[in-house]
Design a protein around this motif. Sequence first.
Motif, PDB file in Angstrom:
ATOM      1  N   SER A 100       0.428  -1.352   0.610  1.00  0.00           N
ATOM      2  CA  SER A 100       0.410   0.413   0.388  1.00  0.00           C
ATOM      3  C   SER A 100       0.649   1.341   0.063  1.00  0.00           C
ATOM      4  CB  SER A 100      -1.090  -0.015   1.106  1.00  0.00           C
ATOM      5  OG  SER A 100      -1.847  -1.228   1.491  1.00  0.00           O
ATOM      6  N   ALA A 101       2.048   1.132   0.380  1.00  0.00           N
ATOM      7  CA  ALA A 101       2.568   2.488   0.676  1.00  0.00           C
ATOM      8  C   ALA A 101       3.196   2.759  -0.636  1.00  0.00           C
ATOM      9  CB  ALA A 101       3.857   2.054   2.127  1.00  0.00           C
ATOM     10  N   VAL A 102       3.780   1.064  -1.102  1.00  0.00           N
ATOM     11  CA  VAL A 102       4.858   2.052  -2.332  1.00  0.00           C
ATOM     12  C   VAL A 102       3.185   2.323  -3.165  1.00  0.00           C
ATOM     13  CG1 VAL A 102       5.494   0.956  -4.448  1.00  0.00           C
ATOM     14  CG2 VAL A 102       6.005   0.410  -1.926  1.00  0.00           C
ATOM     15  N   ALA A 103       2.283   1.830  -2.844  1.00  0.00           N
ATOM     16  CA  ALA A 103       1.496   2.494  -3.861  1.00  0.00           C
ATOM     17  C   ALA A 103       0.911   3.482  -4.333  1.00  0.00           C
ATOM     18  CB  ALA A 103      -0.040   1.155  -4.236  1.00  0.00           C
ATOM     19  N   ASP A 104       1.264   4.171  -2.482  1.00  0.00           N
ATOM     20  CA  ASP A 104       0.595   5.319  -1.988  1.00  0.00           C
ATOM     21  C   ASP A 104      -0.786   5.425  -2.044  1.00  0.00           C
ATOM     22  OD1 ASP A 104       1.138   7.965  -1.351  1.00  0.00           O
ATOM     23  OD2 ASP A 104       1.082   8.556  -3.033  1.00  0.00           O
ATOM     24  N   GLN A 105      -0.781   4.238  -1.298  1.00  0.00           N
ATOM     25  CA  GLN A 105      -2.291   4.036  -0.378  1.00  0.00           C
ATOM     26  C   GLN A 105      -2.963   3.968   0.801  1.00  0.00           C
ATOM     27  OE1 GLN A 105      -4.298   0.611  -3.632  1.00  0.00           O
ATOM     28  NE2 GLN A 105      -3.842   2.233  -5.196  1.00  0.00           N
ATOM     29  N   ASP A 106      -2.269   5.264   1.177  1.00  0.00           N
ATOM     30  CA  ASP A 106      -2.598   5.068   2.882  1.00  0.00           C
ATOM     31  C   ASP A 106      -2.281   3.543   3.527  1.00  0.00           C
ATOM     32  OD1 ASP A 106      -2.999   7.962   3.331  1.00  0.00           O
ATOM     33  OD2 ASP A 106      -5.120   7.633   2.760  1.00  0.00           O
ATOM     34  N   SER A 107      -1.447   3.370   3.517  1.00  0.00           N
ATOM     35  CA  SER A 107      -0.724   2.330   4.734  1.00  0.00           C
ATOM     36  C   SER A 107      -1.478   2.004   5.829  1.00  0.00           C
ATOM     37  CB  SER A 107       0.744   1.922   3.735  1.00  0.00           C
ATOM     38  OG  SER A 107       1.746   3.181   4.721  1.00  0.00           O
ATOM     39  N   GLY A 108      -1.777   0.690   6.334  1.00  0.00           N
ATOM     40  CA  GLY A 108      -2.110   0.862   7.854  1.00  0.00           C
ATOM     41  C   GLY A 108      -0.764   1.276   8.891  1.00  0.00           C
ATOM     42  N   SER A 109       0.747   1.236   8.108  1.00  0.00           N
ATOM     43  CA  SER A 109       1.449   1.886   9.304  1.00  0.00           C
ATOM     44  C   SER A 109       1.756   3.220   9.230  1.00  0.00           C
ATOM     45  CB  SER A 109       3.198   0.851   8.396  1.00  0.00           C
ATOM     46  OG  SER A 109       3.314   1.519   7.166  1.00  0.00           O
ATOM     47  N   TYR A 110       1.256   4.092   7.960  1.00  0.00           N
ATOM     48  CA  TYR A 110       1.245   5.618   7.573  1.00  0.00           C
ATOM     49  C   TYR A 110       0.435   5.311   8.614  1.00  0.00           C
ATOM     50  CZ  TYR A 110       0.691  10.212   5.466  1.00  0.00           C
ATOM     51  OH  TYR A 110       0.748  11.211   6.183  1.00  0.00           O
ATOM     52  N   ARG A 111      -0.476   5.276   8.796  1.00  0.00           N
ATOM     53  CA  ARG A 111      -1.704   5.790   9.229  1.00  0.00           C
ATOM     54  C   ARG A 111      -1.157   5.119  10.443  1.00  0.00           C
ATOM     55  NH1 ARG A 111      -5.849   2.691   7.950  1.00  0.00           N
ATOM     56  NH2 ARG A 111      -4.646   1.338   6.374  1.00  0.00           N
ATOM     57  N   ALA A 112      -0.822   4.455  11.227  1.00  0.00           N
ATOM     58  CA  ALA A 112      -0.420   4.404  12.656  1.00  0.00           C
ATOM     59  C   ALA A 112       0.474   5.216  13.051  1.00  0.00           C
ATOM     60  CB  ALA A 112      -0.165   3.046  12.931  1.00  0.00           C
ATOM     61  N   VAL A 113       1.015   5.407  12.341  1.00  0.00           N
ATOM     62  CA  VAL A 113       2.260   6.713  12.781  1.00  0.00           C
ATOM     63  C   VAL A 113       1.493   8.163  12.497  1.00  0.00           C
ATOM     64  CG1 VAL A 113       4.835   7.786  11.901  1.00  0.00           C
ATOM     65  CG2 VAL A 113       4.515   5.325  11.537  1.00  0.00           C
ATOM     66  N   VAL A 114       0.979   8.305  12.131  1.00  0.00           N
ATOM     67  CA  VAL A 114       0.616  10.055  12.271  1.00  0.00           C
ATOM     68  C   VAL A 114      -0.530  10.136  13.064  1.00  0.00           C
ATOM     69  CG1 VAL A 114      -1.396  11.131  11.043  1.00  0.00           C
ATOM     70  CG2 VAL A 114       0.495   9.707   8.813  1.00  0.00           C
ATOM     71  N   GLN A 115      -1.491   8.406  13.638  1.00  0.00           N
ATOM     72  CA  GLN A 115      -1.992   9.239  14.343  1.00  0.00           C
ATOM     73  C   GLN A 115      -1.315   9.082  16.120  1.00  0.00           C
ATOM     74  OE1 GLN A 115      -4.890   5.376  14.904  1.00  0.00           O
ATOM     75  NE2 GLN A 115      -5.485   5.675  17.253  1.00  0.00           N
ATOM     76  N   ALA A 116      -0.271   7.824  16.050  1.00  0.00           N
ATOM     77  CA  ALA A 116       0.820   8.062  16.875  1.00  0.00           C
ATOM     78  C   ALA A 116       1.175   9.907  17.327  1.00  0.00           C
ATOM     79  CB  ALA A 116       2.229   6.780  17.049  1.00  0.00           C
ATOM     80  N   MET A 117       1.852  10.153  16.509  1.00  0.00           N
ATOM     81  CA  MET A 117       2.297  11.536  16.230  1.00  0.00           C
ATOM     82  C   MET A 117       1.492  12.582  16.708  1.00  0.00           C
ATOM     83  SD  MET A 117       3.630  11.757  12.761  1.00  0.00           S
ATOM     84  CE  MET A 117       5.035  13.538  12.986  1.00  0.00           C
ATOM     85  N   ARG A 118       0.163  12.535  16.634  1.00  0.00           N
ATOM     86  CA  ARG A 118      -1.174  13.733  17.417  1.00  0.00           C
ATOM     87  C   ARG A 118      -1.331  12.546  18.884  1.00  0.00           C
ATOM     88  NH1 ARG A 118      -4.125  12.764  11.399  1.00  0.00           N
ATOM     89  NH2 ARG A 118      -3.529  14.724  10.842  1.00  0.00           N
ATOM     90  N   GLU A 119      -1.824  11.561  18.949  1.00  0.00           N
ATOM     91  CA  GLU A 119      -1.688  11.445  20.426  1.00  0.00           C
ATOM     92  C   GLU A 119      -0.362  12.239  21.310  1.00  0.00           C
ATOM     93  OE1 GLU A 119      -3.336   7.481  21.359  1.00  0.00           O
ATOM     94  OE2 GLU A 119      -5.228   7.467  19.471  1.00  0.00           O
ATOM     95  N   ALA A 120       0.963  11.717  20.531  1.00  0.00           N
ATOM     96  CA  ALA A 120       1.467  12.661  21.528  1.00  0.00           C
ATOM     97  C   ALA A 120       1.834  14.073  21.346  1.00  0.00           C
ATOM     98  CB  ALA A 120       3.441  11.889  20.649  1.00  0.00           C
ATOM     99  N   GLY A 121       1.220  14.445  20.741  1.00  0.00           N
ATOM    100  CA  GLY A 121       0.368  15.946  20.871  1.00  0.00           C
ATOM    101  C   GLY A 121       1.375  16.219  19.623  1.00  0.00           C
ATOM    102  N   VAL A 122       2.392  15.919  18.351  1.00  0.00           N
ATOM    103  CA  VAL A 122       2.747  16.680  17.394  1.00  0.00           C
ATOM    104  C   VAL A 122       1.606  17.524  17.294  1.00  0.00           C
ATOM    105  CG1 VAL A 122       4.052  16.139  15.447  1.00  0.00           C
ATOM    106  CG2 VAL A 122       4.399  15.318  17.746  1.00  0.00           C
ATOM    107  N   ARG A 123       1.859  18.753  16.589  1.00  0.00           N
ATOM    108  CA  ARG A 123       0.599  19.935  16.491  1.00  0.00           C
ATOM    109  C   ARG A 123       1.296  20.313  14.753  1.00  0.00           C
ATOM    110  NH1 ARG A 123       1.235  23.838  20.716  1.00  0.00           N
ATOM    111  NH2 ARG A 123       3.925  23.381  20.528  1.00  0.00           N
ATOM    112  N   PRO A 124       0.668  20.849  13.913  1.00  0.00           N
ATOM    113  CA  PRO A 124       0.700  20.630  12.589  1.00  0.00           C
ATOM    114  C   PRO A 124       2.311  21.379  12.465  1.00  0.00           C
ATOM    115  CG  PRO A 124      -1.444  20.869  12.711  1.00  0.00           C
ATOM    116  CD  PRO A 124      -0.899  20.786  14.046  1.00  0.00           C
ATOM    117  N   ALA A 125       2.033  22.757  13.093  1.00  0.00           N
ATOM    118  CA  ALA A 125       3.148  24.251  12.945  1.00  0.00           C
ATOM    119  C   ALA A 125       4.504  23.249  14.099  1.00  0.00           C
ATOM    120  CB  ALA A 125       2.880  25.153  13.631  1.00  0.00           C
ATOM    121  N   ASP A 126       4.529  22.167  15.041  1.00  0.00           N
ATOM    122  CA  ASP A 126       5.777  22.421  15.420  1.00  0.00           C
ATOM    123  C   ASP A 126       7.001  21.120  15.056  1.00  0.00           C
ATOM    124  OD1 ASP A 126       4.427  22.320  17.237  1.00  0.00           O
ATOM    125  OD2 ASP A 126       4.298  20.370  18.347  1.00  0.00           O
TER     126      ASP A 126
END
Length: 507
Positions: free
Chosen positions: A341-367
């Motif tokens: 999915s990542a090679v196909a650029d189709q929102d892989s599960g690992s990508y979505r998990a990383v983004v979710q973890a970043m947001r829950e850790a407190g990463v803001r868009p401007a940081d």
Amino acid sequence: MTGLPATPATPAADEDPAATLIVSGGGTTLVATDVLLAEASWLRALQADAEGWQARLAGIRALDSAPAPSPAWTGGEAAGCVFGVGRAIDRVAEHSRHLADSLIAAAEGYGEAERRSERVARAGGVWLGFTLGRLAPFLALAALPALTSGAAGFLLGSLLTGARPGDGPATAAGWLRANPRALTDPVVVAAVRVLVSSVDDAAVGAAGLPYPVSALLGDEGLGLLGVATSAAGVRALSRPLGLFRETPVSVVPVPVVPVPVVPLGGPGVAGQRPATRATPPPAGFADLADRIPSVSEDGSQVRIERYGSAESPSWVVYIGGTVEWSPVAAEQPWDLTSDLSAVADQDSGSYRAVVQAMREAGVRPADPVIPVGHSQGGLVAAQVAASGEFNTVAVATFGAPDGQITLPPGVDAVTVEHSDDLIPALGGTPGAEDDRLLVRREVFAGREVPPDQPLPAHALTAYRATGRLMDESPEPRLQEFRATMATVVGAEPGQASRWRGIRVAGE
């Protein structure tokens, strides 16, 4: 006077070819060893210093109060000294300029030769892929009798000798053990990179379209077809079989520390927060590679470090590689499904998990964020940088198949690849040009390849060793990346948390 830059030390690469780093990209056409580029930079600095010294001498001469055309510097011991110094400085400036020009010309010539060979290889791959696609039905019919007789002979031989299917050189695994360099050969890796990029051309040929259409639509033309479309096609064809099917994901902190959470207007419920620990800021590439999570079926796949104040934090996000190699998605989102999915650029599960973890850790868009990853984690790190969802200021990837991802301008990027590592080649030939710096080395140059490891050059331990070599390198752009990283994370300790992604109910 301005002090001269330190002469770059000659590393062990002169004695050990496996320690030689080849550096290219970074917005230039140069391709050379890191030592050669450092020498050229040192000579340029020496030339600039010499020219500065000449300017200062001119200022000294200007102190002469005698009217022209009879300056006081036309004779005497002081005049001879100044004149001699000026001539010596001229020679220093000229020699350093000439040597730097020669080194740069050699690096540009090597780079042009490499680019020319890559263009020839890509063009040949387009033609070969198209031809194989056009001839695929005939080749399959011709190979069927041979495959049938070969399989029958193998089974008969196994019955007569009592050998098990997993034993001996007759099996693929046995043959690889007997030929450990088969998949750890830079020539094989380069060929695989071209073949992966030619899958779309084979599909065009199999569809019966003319060759000019393949050349026009592919990577060498409009770029409408390529590695991403090939991966997407594999996903589409596999879905009816239950293979490579993406699912929703969730993330949990590791280890989990239960804490009371009281929502507005409701009773207290059990919540979770990540357990953090103090950690020093990364000092270089070795630290970045060391902190990438190792492959573990039940461990964390993401490590997130926060630096700075609560009001103005900065972050480093480390992402691990593939854990599960089954084509059927199970609990682990760091799997083959996410790879495809990542090679196909189709929102892989690992990508979505990383983004979710970043947001829950407190990463803001401007940081300010620096994503770092190995293998699939490097591919996801590059996608985080390319997405624009976060303020990515730098990115470092190790052994990642991310050649087709175009990074936005202004991102300080370093891509580390081993020329005898097959995994980066699965991303195909590089797509659009960007300013990322590519660092390569051949891990097993002049060394025996371990027969018990299928892809030893891809191991995270091997990339950690390369990170240490990069920290020891005098190459200026590698030093600049470390300086950028130091500016982002600062000098004070930060807080590190770990996260684990989990697949949940299917689509």
